[in-house]
Design an enzyme around this catalytic site. Structure first.
Site, PDB file in Angstrom:
ATOM      1  N   LYS A  90      -9.235  37.648  55.320  1.00  0.00           N
ATOM      2  CA  LYS A  90      -9.943  36.708  55.426  1.00  0.00           C
ATOM      3  C   LYS A  90     -10.546  36.556  56.792  1.00  0.00           C
ATOM      4  CE  LYS A  90      -8.892  33.771  51.195  1.00  0.00           C
ATOM      5  NZ  LYS A  90      -8.308  32.422  51.028  1.00  0.00           N
ATOM      6  N   GLU A 104       4.037  27.238  57.339  1.00  0.00           N
ATOM      7  CA  GLU A 104       3.634  28.386  56.380  1.00  0.00           C
ATOM      8  C   GLU A 104       4.735  29.116  55.935  1.00  0.00           C
ATOM      9  OE1 GLU A 104       0.686  28.445  55.201  1.00  0.00           O
ATOM     10  OE2 GLU A 104      -0.693  27.769  56.891  1.00  0.00           O
ATOM     11  N   ARG A 129      -4.261  34.863  44.135  1.00  0.00           N
ATOM     12  CA  ARG A 129      -3.897  34.516  45.326  1.00  0.00           C
ATOM     13  C   ARG A 129      -3.973  33.018  45.607  1.00  0.00           C
ATOM     14  NH1 ARG A 129      -7.175  37.970  50.424  1.00  0.00           N
ATOM     15  NH2 ARG A 129      -6.356  36.503  51.883  1.00  0.00           N
ATOM     16  N   ARG A 152     -22.814  45.974  59.839  1.00  0.00           N
ATOM     17  CA  ARG A 152     -22.342  45.979  58.704  1.00  0.00           C
ATOM     18  C   ARG A 152     -20.864  46.388  58.456  1.00  0.00           C
ATOM     19  NH1 ARG A 152     -27.043  48.449  57.640  1.00  0.00           N
ATOM     20  NH2 ARG A 152     -28.945  47.043  57.096  1.00  0.00           N
ATOM     21  N   HIS A 156      -5.355  20.163  53.557  1.00  0.00           N
ATOM     22  CA  HIS A 156      -6.547  19.985  53.987  1.00  0.00           C
ATOM     23  C   HIS A 156      -7.127  18.718  54.066  1.00  0.00           C
ATOM     24  CE1 HIS A 156      -7.035  24.590  53.077  1.00  0.00           C
ATOM     25  NE2 HIS A 156      -6.701  24.442  54.080  1.00  0.00           N
ATOM     26  N   GLU A 185      -9.451  37.050  45.757  1.00  0.00           N
ATOM     27  CA  GLU A 185      -9.025  35.693  44.967  1.00  0.00           C
ATOM     28  C   GLU A 185     -10.124  35.550  43.885  1.00  0.00           C
ATOM     29  OE1 GLU A 185      -9.286  32.869  47.956  1.00  0.00           O
ATOM     30  OE2 GLU A 185      -8.242  31.579  47.025  1.00  0.00           O
ATOM     31  N   ASN A 221      -2.295  28.959  48.321  1.00  0.00           N
ATOM     32  CA  ASN A 221      -2.741  27.425  48.803  1.00  0.00           C
ATOM     33  C   ASN A 221      -1.706  26.503  48.355  1.00  0.00           C
ATOM     34  OD1 ASN A 221      -5.111  27.651  49.533  1.00  0.00           O
ATOM     35  ND2 ASN A 221      -5.994  26.011  48.035  1.00  0.00           N
ATOM     36  N   LYS A 244       3.072  37.905  51.022  1.00  0.00           N
ATOM     37  CA  LYS A 244       1.487  37.938  51.370  1.00  0.00           C
ATOM     38  C   LYS A 244       0.983  39.099  50.845  1.00  0.00           C
ATOM     39  CE  LYS A 244      -2.498  36.063  53.343  1.00  0.00           C
ATOM     40  NZ  LYS A 244      -3.139  35.145  54.577  1.00  0.00           N
ATOM     41  N   HIS A 285      -2.689  22.123  61.538  1.00  0.00           N
ATOM     42  CA  HIS A 285      -2.804  22.786  60.458  1.00  0.00           C
ATOM     43  C   HIS A 285      -1.549  22.860  59.876  1.00  0.00           C
ATOM     44  CE1 HIS A 285      -4.057  25.128  56.931  1.00  0.00           C
ATOM     45  NE2 HIS A 285      -3.175  26.077  57.402  1.00  0.00           N
ATOM     46  N   HIS A 318      -1.614  23.245  50.599  1.00  0.00           N
ATOM     47  CA  HIS A 318      -2.892  23.305  51.287  1.00  0.00           C
ATOM     48  C   HIS A 318      -4.131  22.364  50.706  1.00  0.00           C
ATOM     49  CE1 HIS A 318      -1.331  26.624  53.369  1.00  0.00           C
ATOM     50  NE2 HIS A 318      -2.317  26.640  54.068  1.00  0.00           N
TER      51      HIS A 318
HETATM   52  N1  LIG Z   1      -7.560  33.802  57.719  1.00  0.00           N
HETATM   53  C1  LIG Z   1      -6.636  33.594  57.156  1.00  0.00           C
HETATM   54  O1  LIG Z   1      -6.271  33.805  56.213  1.00  0.00           O
HETATM   55  C2  LIG Z   1      -5.902  32.258  57.737  1.00  0.00           C
HETATM   56  C3  LIG Z   1      -4.945  31.830  57.420  1.00  0.00           C
HETATM   57  C4  LIG Z   1      -4.215  30.452  58.055  1.00  0.00           C
HETATM   58  C5  LIG Z   1      -4.969  29.852  59.002  1.00  0.00           C
HETATM   59  N2  LIG Z   1      -6.095  30.475  59.584  1.00  0.00           N
HETATM   60  C6  LIG Z   1      -7.051  29.800  60.799  1.00  0.00           C
HETATM   61  O2  LIG Z   1      -6.063  30.006  61.706  1.00  0.00           O
HETATM   62  C7  LIG Z   1      -6.265  29.107  62.804  1.00  0.00           C
HETATM   63  C8  LIG Z   1      -5.231  28.599  63.269  1.00  0.00           C
HETATM   64  O3  LIG Z   1      -4.285  29.333  63.915  1.00  0.00           O
HETATM   65  P1  LIG Z   1      -3.003  29.137  65.003  1.00  0.00           P
HETATM   66  O4  LIG Z   1      -2.279  28.089  64.594  1.00  0.00           O
HETATM   67  O5  LIG Z   1      -2.397  30.513  65.482  1.00  0.00           O
HETATM   68  O6  LIG Z   1      -3.983  28.461  66.099  1.00  0.00           O
HETATM   69  P2  LIG Z   1      -4.770  28.879  67.585  1.00  0.00           P
HETATM   70  O7  LIG Z   1      -5.245  30.252  67.304  1.00  0.00           O
HETATM   71  O8  LIG Z   1      -5.362  27.804  67.946  1.00  0.00           O
HETATM   72  O9  LIG Z   1      -3.533  28.792  68.470  1.00  0.00           O
HETATM   73  C9  LIG Z   1      -2.568  27.876  68.938  1.00  0.00           C
HETATM   74  C10 LIG Z   1      -2.434  27.704  70.280  1.00  0.00           C
HETATM   75  O10 LIG Z   1      -1.491  28.655  70.612  1.00  0.00           O
HETATM   76  C11 LIG Z   1      -1.897  29.284  71.961  1.00  0.00           C
HETATM   77  N3  LIG Z   1      -1.298  30.705  71.874  1.00  0.00           N
HETATM   78  C12 LIG Z   1      -1.582  31.697  71.276  1.00  0.00           C
HETATM   79  N4  LIG Z   1      -0.609  32.638  71.285  1.00  0.00           N
HETATM   80  C13 LIG Z   1       0.137  32.188  72.335  1.00  0.00           C
HETATM   81  C14 LIG Z   1       1.254  32.574  72.712  1.00  0.00           C
HETATM   82  N5  LIG Z   1       1.929  33.745  72.424  1.00  0.00           N
HETATM   83  N6  LIG Z   1       2.006  31.871  73.776  1.00  0.00           N
HETATM   84  C15 LIG Z   1       1.544  30.490  74.167  1.00  0.00           C
HETATM   85  N7  LIG Z   1       0.348  30.011  73.469  1.00  0.00           N
HETATM   86  C16 LIG Z   1      -0.203  30.762  72.661  1.00  0.00           C
HETATM   87  C17 LIG Z   1      -3.568  29.431  71.774  1.00  0.00           C
HETATM   88  O11 LIG Z   1      -4.082  29.712  72.959  1.00  0.00           O
HETATM   89  C18 LIG Z   1      -3.878  27.867  71.090  1.00  0.00           C
HETATM   90  O12 LIG Z   1      -3.844  26.907  72.049  1.00  0.00           O
HETATM   91  C19 LIG Z   1      -7.383  28.125  62.129  1.00  0.00           C
HETATM   92  O13 LIG Z   1      -8.390  28.042  62.511  1.00  0.00           O
HETATM   93  C20 LIG Z   1      -7.267  28.375  60.643  1.00  0.00           C
HETATM   94  O14 LIG Z   1      -8.225  28.287  59.800  1.00  0.00           O
HETATM   95  C21 LIG Z   1      -6.637  31.602  58.844  1.00  0.00           C
HETATM   96 ZN   LIG Z   2      -2.338  27.679  55.985  1.00  0.00          ZN
END
Ligand SMILES: NC(=O)c1ccc[n+]([C@@H]2O[C@H](COP(=O)([O-])OP(=O)(O)OC[C@H]3O[C@@H](n4cnc5c(N)ncnc54)[C@H](O)[C@@H]3O)[C@@H](O)[C@H]2O)c1
Ligand SMILES: [Zn+2]
Length: 361
Positions: free
Chosen positions: A143, A185, A242, A121, A253, A237, A246, A227, A266, A249
């Site tokens: 999140k 972003e 919050r 938990r 999306h 939210e 979006n 943020k 993304h 987005h």
């Molecule tokens: N929780 C939230 O508030 C929130 C907000 C925005 C996005 N997200 C989520 O985040 C995800 C996307 O995140 P992302 O864009 O970071 O993608 P990701 O985590 O897939 O990373 C992108 C690529 O970069 C590589 N990588 C990571 N760090 C590296 C580094 N320092 N050097 C070289 N390569 C590296 C990874 O291995 C991967 O291949 C989605 O699942 C999305 O839903 C969450």
């Molecule tokens: Zn985003």
């Protein structure tokens, strides 16, 4: 080094940004009293590249370290990956002093945060984001999420980390496409939250793409501050505040989903979503042509798409009905009245939405 506090009463935490933060992670964690056994969730690329720096810093301060790698893919944000992870974690958790380290991009951050939220938990976790997108956005705000076949981020919890350690030095190994994705972003934050950041981005593109530490720290701290401010006022939210996060987005999306998460990542989809939202704002008389063009030019300058290919207008319109922000046939879109002036608009006529979407084809 920058330090930003996210003020959420007993759930408050710091975001530390700067080059070399990873090598000092042990020292930062020592003062948190979160346990002694670090269960680091990451992928093999990051473990090979930077694992020794993290493990060395933690071990030097007396932490026990265990790495657990998951495949490098959005598919890792799944129950299929999470269930064996939880079983493995329970096996490691002999002394009841375990905490989680989310060491990676947004995929790892969402997955590891979810594991921390549900194991017993809730156990402490820290975010060590390694992509620009994760440093400016995903690691902040609590999140956590897994995807289901029925859609992205359908399983999750609001669960805040104990600290966020954003080492800008790690970004140097990111592919340029990943930097651009994160910049979408950043541009979102500049539009909704800080006109000074917007002007800074217009003038400092080369500094960003050449990984100049001062430029990276400037933009990451600014986004983190914006943020943090929004999350502090509307953590879960529930107040509608919050929602401004979006911006870009809803259509972003829809574009991701209509193109089956293949053609655009993304950030690229969000860039197209931002252009659509700005075009709608212009059609509704909220902003003028000049600001619209400045925004479009900035997106293009950061190597982000301004035209949508490989998918039809009909498919995007169909996909946008599935957005979580829709209830029944009522839509809610974030538009702008100017820089730093986001507005939530309800029931925007479909004909206008179609016109704006057409402008990116
Ligand atoms: N929780 C939230 O508030 C929130 C907000 C925005 C996005 N997200 C989520 O985040 C995800 C996307 O995140 P992302 O864009 O970071 O993608 P990701 O985590 O897939 O990373 C992108 C690529 O970069 C590589 N990588 C990571 N760090 C590296 C580094 N320092 N050097 C070289 N390569 C590296 C990874 O291995 C991967 O291949 C989605 O699942 C999305 O839903 C969450
Ligand atoms: Zn985003």
């Amino acid at each position: 080094m920058g330090r930003i506090r996210v003020r959420l009463k007993e759930r408050s935490y710091d975001i530390l940004t700067g080059s070399g933060v990873l090598g000092r992670s042990g020292a930062y964690l020592s003062s948190l009293n979160i346990g002694k056994d670090a269960y680091i969730i990451t992928n093999s690329l990051l473990k090979i590249k930077y694992g020794d720096i993290l493990a060395g810093s933690l071990s030097a301060k007396g932490f026990n370290v265990r790495f657990k790698t998951v495949p490098d893919s959005e598919k890792s944000k799944s129950l299929k990956t999470a269930c064996p992870l939880l079983k493995n974690l329970a096996f490691f958790d002999k002394n009841r002093k375990v905490f989680i380290v989310a060491f990676g991009g947004g995929v790892i951050g969402d997955l590891a945060g979810f594991i921390a939220a549900v194991y017993k938990r809730g156990i402490p976790y820290i975010q060590v984001p390694t992509t620009l997108l994760a440093q400016v956005d995903a690691s902040i705000g609590g999140k956590t999420a897994l995807d289901l076949d029925a859609g992205k981020n359908l399983v999750g919890a609001f669960y805040q980390p104990k600290i966020v350690l954003s080492d800008t030095g790690l970004l140097k190994s990111l592919a340029r496409r990943q930097i651009s994705s994160g910049m979408a972003e950043v541009i979102k934050y500049a539009i909704i939250g800080e006109s000074g950041l917007f002007t800074y981005l217009e003038k400092n593109r080369d500094a960003v793409f050449s990984f100049r530490p001062a430029a990276l720290e400037r933009i990451i701290s600014s986004c983190a501050k914006i943020k943090a401010g929004i999350v502090e006022r509307d953590e879960k939210e529930t107040l509608g505040l919050r929602t401004v996060l979006n911006f870009g987005h809803t259509m972003g999306h829809a574009i991701e989903s209509a193109s089956a998460y293949r053609t655009y990542n993304h950030g690229e989809a969000v860039a197209l979503g931002i252009i659509t939202a700005c075009d709608l704002s212009r059609r509704m008389g909220l902003i003028g042509d000049k600001l619209f063009l400045r925004i479009r030019n900035l997106i293009s300058a950061y190597h982000l798409p301004v035209k949508l290919k490989g998918v039809s207008l009909h498919e995007v319109v169909k996909a946008h009905y599935h957005d979580k922000k829709f209830s029944g046939k009522e839509n809610k879109l974030v538009l702008i009245r100017g820089l730093s002036r986001p507005v939530a608009a309800k029931n925007v006529p479909l004909a206008l939405i179609k016109q704006s979407l057409s402008s990116i084809f």
